[in-house]
Design an enzyme around this catalytic site. Structure first.
Site, PDB file in Angstrom:
ATOM      1  N   CYS A  55      28.904   7.567  18.358  1.00  8.30           N
ATOM      2  CA  CYS A  55      27.557   7.388  18.923  1.00  8.30           C
ATOM      3  C   CYS A  55      27.762   7.302  20.429  1.00  8.30           C
ATOM      4  O   CYS A  55      28.625   6.539  20.902  1.00  8.30           O
ATOM      5  CB  CYS A  55      26.930   6.106  18.391  1.00  8.30           C
ATOM      6  SG  CYS A  55      25.412   5.626  19.251  1.00  8.30           S
ATOM      7  N   CYS A  88      23.800  13.332  21.357  1.00  4.32           N
ATOM      8  CA  CYS A  88      23.403  12.376  20.329  1.00  4.32           C
ATOM      9  C   CYS A  88      24.033  12.780  19.003  1.00  4.32           C
ATOM     10  O   CYS A  88      23.723  13.843  18.456  1.00  4.32           O
ATOM     11  CB  CYS A  88      21.887  12.359  20.208  1.00  4.32           C
ATOM     12  SG  CYS A  88      21.309  11.324  18.855  1.00  4.32           S
TER      13      CYS A  88
HETATM   14  N1  DGL Z   1      23.279   7.803  21.012  1.00  4.79           N
HETATM   15  C1  DGL Z   1      22.858   8.370  19.768  1.00  4.79           C
HETATM   16  C2  DGL Z   1      23.996   8.804  18.916  1.00  4.79           C
HETATM   17  O1  DGL Z   1      24.972   9.288  19.473  1.00  4.79           O
HETATM   18  C3  DGL Z   1      21.653   7.749  19.113  1.00  4.79           C
HETATM   19  C4  DGL Z   1      21.724   6.315  18.776  1.00  4.79           C
HETATM   20  C5  DGL Z   1      20.415   5.764  18.258  1.00  4.79           C
HETATM   21  O2  DGL Z   1      19.386   5.972  18.907  1.00  4.79           O
HETATM   22  O3  DGL Z   1      20.425   5.136  17.182  1.00  4.79           O
HETATM   23  O4  DGL Z   1      23.954   8.735  17.716  1.00  4.79           O
END
Ligand code: DGL
Length: 242
Positions: free
Chosen positions: A175, A70
């Site tokens: 993301c 994340c």
């Molecule tokens: N997949 C995550 C990232 O890489 C989180 C996205 C989210 O929940 O806003 O930032």
């Protein structure tokens, strides 16, 4: 080896898939924290507390290698988590994504990420540290994660976000959710996702054992989660109450 991987939802499954495909002979436990998703506009305190709760669960299960799949957690509270869990190996996604980008030799990049990742300036700072002549544009694409989680088309929203950027030669998908919609990007540029690079990083620790297993959990609606989980991992996840 046992490896824990987590994200706010299905996004980190793209990271799990990359790692599992390459190194299937390990034991993987994945958590998608859908109860608290999206993470993209949460405060640092909230992000720290969500991540800590998941890491504590992994530790209880004797997992000592954890991939934080994340960008939002990594760009806001990674060093705090490293300080707190100094006897655990925590692997983030930002440095490996920056390394993948630098290898492309591109000079005009758009960073597409959540609000909190963009606000942290982490990508821009790390890229400029390496080469200050690279032109970096940043865009908080906050609408994408809820659409992806709900399996709704992102075509129009994506076009709206990307249209103003005519003079770029590359896009960093900052993301992990965005890898799911990578093919929908209708631009003639090099695309760097934040899943591919982390495989190189984790390979330094993996010591293929004979046990091979994948457990996938969500803290949220398991039926909704499984629609994408099945597509990405060909396997169903289960609910976990964390
Ligand atoms: N997949 C995550 C990232 O890489 C989180 C996205 C989210 O929940 O806003 O930032």
């Amino acid at each position: 080896m046992r490896v824990g991987i987590f994200d706010s939802g299905v996004g980190g499954l793209t990271v799990l898939k990359e790692i599992y495909d390459k190194y299937p002979d390990n034991e993987y436990v994945y958590i998608g924290d859908n109860k608290n998703s999206p993470y993209g506009e949460k405060t640092k305190e909230e992000l720290y507390s969500y991540a800590s709760r998941i890491i504590d669960y992994f530790i209880k299960r004797d997992i000592k290698h954890i991939v934080i799949a994340c960008n939002t957690i990594c760009s806001n509270v990674f060093s705090l988590l490293k300080e707190k869990y100094n006897d655990i190996v925590l692997i983030g996604v930002v440095d490996s994504t920056v390394s993948s980008f630098i290898k492309t030799n591109k000079k005009k990049v758009l960073i597409l990420a959540t609000t909190k990742t963009i606000e942290s300036n982490i990508y821009e700072n790390k890229i400029k540290e390496i080469d200050k002549n690279i032109k970096v544009y940043s865009l908080a694409a906050q609408k994408l994660v809820p659409l992806i989680e709900n399996g709704v088309s992102v075509k129009n929203v994506l076009a709206e976000y990307l249209n103003p950027y005519k003079d770029i030669d590359s896009i960093i998908l900052g993301c992990t959710h965005y890898k799911i919609i990578e093919k929908e990007i209708d631009k003639d540029v090099v695309i760097i996702n934040s899943s591919d690079g982390v495989v190189v990083e984790i390979s330094r620790y993996l010591d293929n054992c004979n046990k091979s297993s994948v457990e996938i959990y969500t803290t949220g609606d398991v039926l909704q989660f499984n629609k994408l989980c099945m597509k990405i991992m060909s396997k169903e996840g289960r609910f976990i109450d964390l």
